[in-house]
Design an enzyme around this catalytic site. Sequence first.
Site, PDB file in Angstrom:
ATOM      1  N   TYR A  58       0.839  -1.209   0.000  1.00  0.00           N
ATOM      2  CA  TYR A  58       0.000   0.000   0.000  1.00  0.00           C
ATOM      3  C   TYR A  58       0.877   1.265   0.000  1.00  0.00           C
ATOM      4  CZ  TYR A  58      -3.863   2.986   1.813  1.00  0.00           C
ATOM      5  OH  TYR A  58      -4.812   3.956   2.018  1.00  0.00           O
TER       6      TYR A  58
ATOM      7  N   LYS B 286       0.789   4.031  -2.864  1.00  0.00           N
ATOM      8  CA  LYS B 286       0.340   5.392  -2.550  1.00  0.00           C
ATOM      9  C   LYS B 286       1.403   6.433  -2.888  1.00  0.00           C
ATOM     10  CE  LYS B 286      -3.926   5.136  -1.148  1.00  0.00           C
ATOM     11  NZ  LYS B 286      -4.961   5.542  -2.118  1.00  0.00           N
TER      12      LYS B 286
END
Length: 303
Positions: free
Chosen positions: A167, A171
């Site tokens: 993640y 991101k």
Amino acid sequence: MAEIRFDDRVAIVTGAGGGLGRSHALMLASRGAKVVVNDLGGSMDGSGGGGSAAADKVVDEIKAAGGEATANYNGVDTWEGAQAIAKTAIDAYGKVDILVNNAGILRDISFHKMTMEDWDKVNQVHVNGTMNVSKAVWENMRENRYGRIVNTTSAAGLYGNFGQANYSAAKMAIVGLSKTLGIEGDKRGIKCNVIAPIAKSRMTETVMPPDILGKLLPEYVSALVGYLCSEGCQETGETYAVGGGYVSRVAVVEAPGVAIPVDKINPELVAEDWGKINDLTGAKAFNNAMEAAGQAMKAVMGG
Ligand code: NAI
């Protein structure tokens, strides 16, 4: 100050069947935008999906409040899905002015246990998803010489977080993508910025206490999204931390650094200057890679 409105504007919000996306869609519609509410109705880890109920419910809410909206159930993670999302907007409303890339999933697990599937799925939805839908609307925005794109990063990407290697990588990739889209879109009136939100949603409900979550309603984040989607917003390529009424610019900065003579440079001289190399006093944010290279060149040339 005059009310910020989106009359005659067409917006797409991805992952708008719940949480932050729903709130962004309601906000845009309540201020006059025609909104495509995209959501494939999946579970938090990206499994399942194929449900139309989540997007339909938000479309019903918008219509009940007197707004205009159309549902779309495609996944952002494929190019075909992204093209279908853009087509829904063009078919229903003729153009795309605003895109909020919000869809997301989580597959939190420490790096040593993470599978390749955990990596791929998270990157497909966040990185490819953001790129796919941006690319699918890009030509239309270029032709119309107008666009507002708001992408969604996370503190986990900006600063790192245990159990979120996939993640975090995804991101932070979104931040780099947005900086370059901001640069490339600017001449055609397309602004692209990023939010790093913190809000109550199914993603945070299990990791934060209810009293704190009560102060972090999604609509507080949508207020910043509203500004970034407005005609008046002239910033581009920027990132903003936002939640519970807190709004703050986040920047990658470079310290003034040192210029070690190249005829002498070696690991020991780097060690000697370590304090100065790490000292952020006088650090600067740059608008693009050339500006940053300029600071390094100035130091090298003794400027
Ligand atoms: P959420 O799980 O309520 O919303 C995400 C939505 O995206 C869901 O409705 C889901 O069905 C949809 N979605 C997932 N995969 C999709 C796909 N392939 N195509 C279309 N839709 C898809 O979670 P939340 O919190 O509202 O998250 C929204 C965004 O904000 C995400 O990008 C998340 O990573 C980001 N974020 C949220 C934070 C928070 O505090 N809630 C913190 C930092 C980032």
